[in-house]
Design an enzyme around this catalytic site. Sequence first.
Site, PDB file in Angstrom:
ATOM      1  N   ASP A 139     -11.774  -8.138 -17.783  1.00  0.00           N
ATOM      2  CA  ASP A 139     -11.804  -9.280 -18.716  1.00  0.00           C
ATOM      3  C   ASP A 139     -10.440  -9.449 -19.368  1.00  0.00           C
ATOM      4  O   ASP A 139      -9.969  -8.587 -20.109  1.00  0.00           O
ATOM      5  CB  ASP A 139     -12.882  -9.039 -19.782  1.00  0.00           C
TER       6      ASP A 139
ATOM      7  N   HIS B 270       0.809  -1.220   0.000  1.00  0.00           N
ATOM      8  CA  HIS B 270       0.000   0.000   0.000  1.00  0.00           C
ATOM      9  C   HIS B 270       0.843   1.271   0.000  1.00  0.00           C
ATOM     10  O   HIS B 270       0.299   2.365  -0.160  1.00  0.00           O
ATOM     11  CB  HIS B 270      -0.954   0.005   1.189  1.00  0.00           C
TER      12      HIS B 270
END
Length: 311
Positions: A244, A19
């Site tokens: 996708d 992070h």
Amino acid sequence: MQVTRLSCGGFVLAYTLNHCACDTNGALQFMKIIAEFCCDDPRRKTPSTLPSWGREILKPRSPPIIYIRHPEYNNLGDSANHHETSAKFDLEALVQTSVFLSNNDILALKRLVTGRKCVSLDVMASCLWRARTRTLFKTRYNNDMSCTMRLLFPIDTRFQFKPDLPKGFYGSTMVVPSVVTTASELLEKPLSHAASLISKAKKEVARDEYRASVVDFLEVNKGGEFWDGMFVTDMRWFKFTEVDFGWGKGVYAGPARAGVGPVPWMVTSMFYHKNVNGVDEGVLALISLPSSLVNKFHNEVRREIRGFSAL
């Protein structure tokens, strides 16, 4: 990153991130870029959205201005405010479990919060927080109704404050406000009380310059260490299943485990999902618990949904 091909023809894409480099929004941006290179013309040289570093925009002010308290961080060495007992679980003994809250379950929780408009996050986090506290009350909190309880929840400030961040910025813009109360207040008062505390904390984050105050606090204190407590990450709005890679939408797109870092038992992640039959829609919450307490936790969640309030 690791790709595991399955005998059915599908695959699992697993990755880990730091992070310090990016937040969940930045990770999603990175996944979308990879998907573009997987699906588009192999001659593609650059992503449709160029990544932007832009960290200088979030630099601390000179001089730093910390205009509010940041009770989420334990940087003052104030042991009198520590809310947990010194007992620690054997992290190797923790098991992963998940709770599915259907849309009807969430609606039932909202109905318990009478007299006020309630956000789904507020009631779901309150339900899980109270259920977890009841589950751990004897083993971790020694049945002490006076001990301090904390709920921490990250909020994305990417679109909330000025100056605007550059397009393609993938760094961390999260702040992590906390709700602080006693076990007595959390467990003896109704669900609506916990939800109101969360709502109040969120309004505090909406104040001007809140993010700048956090940045200045971290600069003055040379970083920050979160208090121990329950850490609820709301990932419902990050559409990782929509990414996708050429095989269609994902069946599952969420954390592989409930927590990471030095306190893996502490973090709970929530994201949109369908139940095991793929029919009912709702929210899936992942959590780590000692194996002996998993069934008790699930029972406590159901009791919360039914409106149970007595300890």
